[in-house]
Structures are given as C-alpha cells and as structure tokens.
Write an enzyme that holds these catalytic residues in place. Structure first.
Site, PDB file in Angstrom:
ATOM      1  CG  HIS A  25      -1.855  -1.173   1.249  1.00 34.35           C
ATOM      2  ND1 HIS A  25      -2.586  -1.521   2.364  1.00 34.35           N
ATOM      3  CD2 HIS A  25      -2.168  -2.105   0.309  1.00 34.35           C
ATOM      4  CE1 HIS A  25      -3.296  -2.602   2.114  1.00 34.35           C
ATOM      5  NE2 HIS A  25      -3.049  -2.990   0.875  1.00 34.35           N
ATOM      6  CG  HIS A  65      -7.712  -3.559  -1.384  1.00 31.96           C
ATOM      7  ND1 HIS A  65      -7.187  -2.581  -0.560  1.00 31.96           N
ATOM      8  CD2 HIS A  65      -6.906  -4.634  -1.236  1.00 31.96           C
ATOM      9  CE1 HIS A  65      -6.124  -3.054   0.060  1.00 31.96           C
ATOM     10  NE2 HIS A  65      -5.930  -4.303  -0.324  1.00 31.96           N
ATOM     11  CG  ASP A  97      -3.340  -5.217  -2.683  1.00 34.99           C
ATOM     12  OD1 ASP A  97      -2.961  -4.350  -1.879  1.00 34.99           O
ATOM     13  OD2 ASP A  97      -4.088  -6.162  -2.363  1.00 34.99           O
ATOM     14  CG  HIS A 130      -0.074  -9.279  -2.844  1.00 41.72           C
ATOM     15  ND1 HIS A 130       0.149  -7.955  -3.136  1.00 41.72           N
ATOM     16  CD2 HIS A 130      -0.955  -9.288  -1.825  1.00 41.72           C
ATOM     17  CE1 HIS A 130      -0.555  -7.191  -2.327  1.00 41.72           C
ATOM     18  NE2 HIS A 130      -1.237  -7.976  -1.525  1.00 41.72           N
TER      19      HIS A 130
END
Length: 285
Positions: free
Chosen positions: A91, A248, A252, A275
C-alpha cells in the site's frame, strides 16, 4: 520492455514524517519514518538494526524462484535481505508510485503499519511531508510487446502488460457473494488515485481469518483493517464504494508494479489475480 529517458523529474520528500499503527500480520504496534533521499538513491527500507533493503523486485522474499515454480499463494508483499525482512509494503509502494516519489528512506520495524487496510493515510503522509522535485530526470519502462503470466481465458487467472500511451489498469474479479463480478479500469490521468483507489480496503472472509489466526499466521491487525465477510454479507463495516473490492485489487497491483523500480508506460490487464501473480509479472518485466 525498454527503459527510456523521461521528462519527469526525480522526486523526494521535503521533510521527515512519522506514521504509527498496527501490523497486519503481527498485530503489534509498529510505525514508519519517511525521510528525503538524494538523486538516484531509490526507494530504501531500513530496519531498526540498520539493515537496508531496496524497495525492488530483486529484494522480494521469494525472488530466486522462477515464475514456473512459483506457488501462487501470497497474501501480502514481503521484502527480504536474507537477514531481515519488511512485510506488507504494497500500500505504501502504491502511494509512492502515484505521487512520483523516486527517492525516499523508510525506517521500519519488520512491518509497515496497516492502519485501516487502505492507503488513505499514506496519501495524507506524503502531503504532510511535501514533495521536492530534484535536478535529475527519471526513466520509464515502456512496454514494447505484450507479455504476461497465466492463461488468458475468462475463468482463468491471468495478468499481462501491453503497449499503451500512458498508464492504465483494467481489473476483473469474480468472487462469491457479497462480491460477485466487478470490473474497473483506472487511469491516473483521468481519475484521482487519492479519491478513487487509495481509500479501498483489504478484504477477507471470517473463516479464512479464523483459520490463519489459529495457525499463528496473522495477528489481531486483521480484524481492524479488513472488510470481513461471513455467509455472503459484510459483517463489520459499511463499504466505501459498491465495488470497493476490485478497487483494492488495483491498489495492491499498483504497489507491486512499483517494485520494478520504474514507472510503467503501458496497459495492465488483470483477471482474478493477487500479489503472487503481480510479483510474477514484475519478475518477467
């Protein structure tokens, strides 16, 4: 992919700033101090014992593994020097990317504080510090030819970069209720990162968090910094956007892409990725 000279100046901070909070994984109080750095210094994390770790893909915890051997399971981004690590950097990295910060020192104890699961507080922190343009230009990674990871089918996870004049991310997610299918395209030249992406929070199911806590993999930080879902409903908060989940995921991805060490000129298309796929794409780049 080609790194080319850009007319954009390198940027650092005007002063030192501090942010305290709770670690997502440890559940312990933690904090960061951001300080200015000189030209060509890059994004540098420094642990309390003086170890430095570059905010770069080659510092990734599992970087030595090849993409083909990668186990796609990561739920945050961890940098590792071999002796020390810094966890949950994504973040903060996203905010540094979107504000064009190329040189900064980040003093931290093991884990970047997670605050409310979004990047909103990091945006405020950069504005508090002020931004200093430096007398040197940046370079930008220009996508010349399409490349990516995963299988490019609608129901398969995939992530790829292709040529585009500017920078744009298109993200699709499709999860069980209350999320469903959400699709969003974000272009920082057309929309405000600080208003449209940064406030979007992490999310997980109550069952996943409970299992992870029993295994000792996460601390209490999860409960206060996640949208928590149970039996098809959000149970602990009001959503900031109807499609906060896909926003969101874009947050990321922006943070993980900045581990390349360059801004990107290209379009990124993502389908159901997280991720580990983000990191695999950056390794390819």
């Amino acid at each position: 992919v080609e790194a080319v000279d850009s007319p954009e100046p390198q940027r650092t901070l005007r002063g030192n700033v501090v942010l305290n909070g709770v670690g997502l994984l440890s559940g312990r109080n933690t904090g960061i101090i951001l300080s200015p750095l000189g030209i060509n210094e890059g994004i540098v994390f420094q642990t309390l014992d003086g170890q430095t770790i570059r905010g770069h893909i080659t510092s990734l915890e599992n970087f030595p593994q090849t993409v083909s051997l990668k186990i796609f399971s990561a739920n945050s981004t961890t940098l590792d020097s071999g002796r020390q690590q810094v966890r949950t950097v994504e973040h903060l990295m996203a905010v540094l990317s979107m504000y064009g910060i190329t040189n900064v020192l980040i003093k931290v104890d093991d884990e970047v504080p997670n605050i409310d699961g979004s990047a909103k507080d990091f945006c405020d922190l950069i504005l508090q510090a002020g931004i200093e343009e430096q007398r040197a230009f940046t370079r930008v990674a220009v996508i010349r030819q399409k490349l990516g990871v995963g299988s490019e089918e609608r129901h398969e996870k995939h992530l790829y970069a292709e040529p585009f004049e500017g920078f744009e991310i298109s993200m699709r997610v499709d999860y069980p209720p209350p999320i469903g299918e959400q699709i969003l395209t974000f272009n920082p030249e057309k929309e405000s990162f600080a208003k449209e992406i940064a406030p979007a929070r992490s999310f997980n199911t109550f069952e996943n968090i409970e299992i992870a806590q029993k295994l000792g993999k996460v601390g209490g930080g999860y409960l206060h910094s996640h949208i928590i879902m149970y039996e098809g409903k959000v149970i602990n908060t009001e959503l900031r956007y109807p499609d906060e989940f896909v926003r969101h995921k874009i947050l990321d991805l922006i943070g993980d892409l900045y581990l390349l060490g360059f801004s990107i000129r290209g379009r990124i298309t993502a389908n159901m990725t997280s991720h580990s796929y983000n990191q695999a794409l950056v390794e390819r780049l």
